[in-house]
Design a protein around this motif. Structure first.
Motif, PDB file in Angstrom:
ATOM      1  N   VAL A  29      26.596 146.477 -41.089  1.00  0.00           N
ATOM      2  CA  VAL A  29      27.239 145.626 -42.094  1.00  0.00           C
ATOM      3  C   VAL A  29      26.655 145.965 -43.472  1.00  0.00           C
ATOM      4  O   VAL A  29      25.467 146.247 -43.598  1.00  0.00           O
ATOM      5  N   ALA A  30      27.535 145.934 -44.486  1.00  0.00           N
ATOM      6  CA  ALA A  30      27.078 146.269 -45.846  1.00  0.00           C
ATOM      7  C   ALA A  30      26.309 145.098 -46.452  1.00  0.00           C
ATOM      8  O   ALA A  30      26.741 143.947 -46.369  1.00  0.00           O
ATOM      9  N   TYR A  31      25.168 145.419 -47.058  1.00  0.00           N
ATOM     10  CA  TYR A  31      24.377 144.424 -47.788  1.00  0.00           C
ATOM     11  C   TYR A  31      24.172 144.986 -49.190  1.00  0.00           C
ATOM     12  O   TYR A  31      23.611 146.082 -49.345  1.00  0.00           O
ATOM     13  N   ILE A  32      24.634 144.254 -50.208  1.00  0.00           N
ATOM     14  CA  ILE A  32      24.629 144.791 -51.577  1.00  0.00           C
ATOM     15  C   ILE A  32      23.621 144.048 -52.436  1.00  0.00           C
ATOM     16  O   ILE A  32      23.677 142.826 -52.573  1.00  0.00           O
ATOM     17  N   GLU A  33      22.713 144.798 -53.034  1.00  0.00           N
ATOM     18  CA  GLU A  33      21.697 144.233 -53.929  1.00  0.00           C
ATOM     19  C   GLU A  33      22.014 144.692 -55.349  1.00  0.00           C
ATOM     20  O   GLU A  33      21.417 145.630 -55.863  1.00  0.00           O
ATOM     21  N   CYS A  34      23.001 144.047 -55.959  1.00  0.00           N
ATOM     22  CA  CYS A  34      23.497 144.453 -57.270  1.00  0.00           C
ATOM     23  C   CYS A  34      23.772 143.200 -58.100  1.00  0.00           C
ATOM     24  O   CYS A  34      24.912 142.756 -58.203  1.00  0.00           O
ATOM     25  N   PRO A  35      22.724 142.569 -58.670  1.00  0.00           N
ATOM     26  CA  PRO A  35      22.900 141.259 -59.289  1.00  0.00           C
ATOM     27  C   PRO A  35      23.360 141.286 -60.746  1.00  0.00           C
ATOM     28  O   PRO A  35      23.770 140.267 -61.286  1.00  0.00           O
ATOM     29  N   GLN A  36      23.299 142.437 -61.385  1.00  0.00           N
ATOM     30  CA  GLN A  36      23.526 142.488 -62.828  1.00  0.00           C
ATOM     31  C   GLN A  36      25.018 142.503 -63.167  1.00  0.00           C
ATOM     32  O   GLN A  36      25.814 143.150 -62.464  1.00  0.00           O
ATOM     33  N   GLY A  80      24.719 153.179 -58.176  1.00  0.00           N
ATOM     34  CA  GLY A  80      23.471 152.471 -58.439  1.00  0.00           C
ATOM     35  C   GLY A  80      22.507 152.435 -57.271  1.00  0.00           C
ATOM     36  O   GLY A  80      21.460 151.793 -57.348  1.00  0.00           O
ATOM     37  N   LEU A  81      22.822 153.117 -56.167  1.00  0.00           N
ATOM     38  CA  LEU A  81      21.981 153.107 -54.955  1.00  0.00           C
ATOM     39  C   LEU A  81      21.666 151.661 -54.548  1.00  0.00           C
ATOM     40  O   LEU A  81      20.535 151.326 -54.196  1.00  0.00           O
ATOM     41  N   ALA A  82      22.689 150.820 -54.623  1.00  0.00           N
ATOM     42  CA  ALA A  82      22.470 149.379 -54.444  1.00  0.00           C
ATOM     43  C   ALA A  82      23.011 148.845 -53.124  1.00  0.00           C
ATOM     44  O   ALA A  82      22.945 147.643 -52.868  1.00  0.00           O
ATOM     45  N   ILE A  83      23.559 149.747 -52.283  1.00  0.00           N
ATOM     46  CA  ILE A  83      24.177 149.277 -51.039  1.00  0.00           C
ATOM     47  C   ILE A  83      23.386 149.797 -49.841  1.00  0.00           C
ATOM     48  O   ILE A  83      22.978 150.965 -49.807  1.00  0.00           O
ATOM     49  N   PHE A  84      23.185 148.918 -48.876  1.00  0.00           N
ATOM     50  CA  PHE A  84      22.440 149.262 -47.660  1.00  0.00           C
ATOM     51  C   PHE A  84      23.257 148.785 -46.471  1.00  0.00           C
ATOM     52  O   PHE A  84      23.799 147.682 -46.486  1.00  0.00           O
ATOM     53  N   MET A  85      23.346 149.626 -45.444  1.00  0.00           N
ATOM     54  CA  MET A  85      24.030 149.229 -44.216  1.00  0.00           C
ATOM     55  C   MET A  85      22.948 148.772 -43.238  1.00  0.00           C
ATOM     56  O   MET A  85      21.975 149.517 -42.990  1.00  0.00           O
ATOM     57  N   LEU A  86      23.103 147.571 -42.694  1.00  0.00           N
ATOM     58  CA  LEU A  86      22.078 146.995 -41.814  1.00  0.00           C
ATOM     59  C   LEU A  86      22.631 146.816 -40.407  1.00  0.00           C
ATOM     60  O   LEU A  86      23.796 146.435 -40.217  1.00  0.00           O
ATOM     61  N   GLN A  87      21.776 147.071 -39.424  1.00  0.00           N
ATOM     62  CA  GLN A  87      22.194 146.887 -38.025  1.00  0.00           C
ATOM     63  C   GLN A  87      20.960 146.751 -37.133  1.00  0.00           C
ATOM     64  O   GLN A  87      19.923 147.382 -37.390  1.00  0.00           O
ATOM     65  N   VAL A  88      21.100 145.925 -36.097  1.00  0.00           N
ATOM     66  CA  VAL A  88      20.094 145.880 -35.034  1.00  0.00           C
ATOM     67  C   VAL A  88      20.809 146.172 -33.731  1.00  0.00           C
ATOM     68  O   VAL A  88      21.854 145.564 -33.443  1.00  0.00           O
ATOM     69  N   LYS A  89      20.302 147.157 -32.963  1.00  0.00           N
ATOM     70  CA  LYS A  89      20.882 147.389 -31.632  1.00  0.00           C
ATOM     71  C   LYS A  89      19.762 147.751 -30.661  1.00  0.00           C
ATOM     72  O   LYS A  89      18.832 148.478 -31.016  1.00  0.00           O
ATOM     73  N   GLU A  90      19.893 147.199 -29.465  1.00  0.00           N
ATOM     74  CA  GLU A  90      18.893 147.388 -28.413  1.00  0.00           C
ATOM     75  C   GLU A  90      17.471 147.160 -28.934  1.00  0.00           C
ATOM     76  O   GLU A  90      16.547 147.917 -28.633  1.00  0.00           O
TER      77      GLU A  90
END
Ligand code: SF4
Ligand code: SF4
Length: 159
Positions: A29-36, A80-90
């Motif tokens: 899932v996309a997690y965006i750290e771009c507050p400005q 801006g290198l501000a997006i991270f894809m996060l996942q937990v599996k197994e």
């Protein structure tokens, strides 16, 4: 906007994290750290699933975690290198991020993990690496790590 002077975001300046059940699913899932407030919208324009909300081009993007399919279109185009894809599996955590150092990373490489402050917080392994196109200077990489670190790790470096 203390983060501009500081150079990184503190926990209370971050958007809400995706719910646990969305992170523990088959797709990241996309997690965006771009507050400005800046005139930038490639993430919004790239999302075919209307999962990124932005009323005008100056608005910080907001992800609808229910709509995000994990397609990774947005992370490929963010300047801006501000997006991270996060996942937990197994029981293991995975973060996909943009990487702009040489040498490029390859699957199986061991990397040092860094938090938003630039502090080393552990070690991870590259599980997927997409080499940049000829005129691009940004690589996409997925890093396997301890599952609790996916909320913290925002940069890596080859060991
Ligand atoms: S990963 Fe795909 S679906 Fe999710 S926000 Fe980005 S572009 Fe939209
Ligand atoms: S493309 Fe990146 S920098 Fe631009 S608004 Fe979206 S997340 Fe922010």
């Amino acid at each position: 906007m203390k983060y501009l002077e500081r150079g990184y975001l503190e926990a209370d300046e971050l958007p809400p994290f995706p719910p646990e059940e969305r992170i523990n699913s088959k797709k990241p899932v996309a997690y965006i750290e771009c507050p400005q407030s800046i005139p930038c919208s490639p993430c919004y324009e790239s999302c075919r699933f209307n999962a990124i909300e932005m009323e005008n081009i100056n608005d910080p993007p907001k992800v609808d975690y229910e709509k995000c399919t994990g397609c990774m279109a947005c992370i490929r185009v963010c300047p801006g290198l501000a997006i991270f894809m996060l996942q937990v599996k197994e029981g293991r955590g995975y973060v996909t991020l943009q990487y702009e150092f040489l040498p490029w990373l390859e699957k199986g490489d061991r990397v040092r993990l860094y938090n938003r402050r630039g502090e080393e917080v552990g070690e991870g392994v590259v599980t997927w690496a997409l080499k940049p196109e000829r005129n691009d200077r940004t690589q996409l990489v997925t890093i396997e790590m301890d599952k609790d670190l996916i909320f913290e790790v925002r940069a890596v470096r080859k060991r």
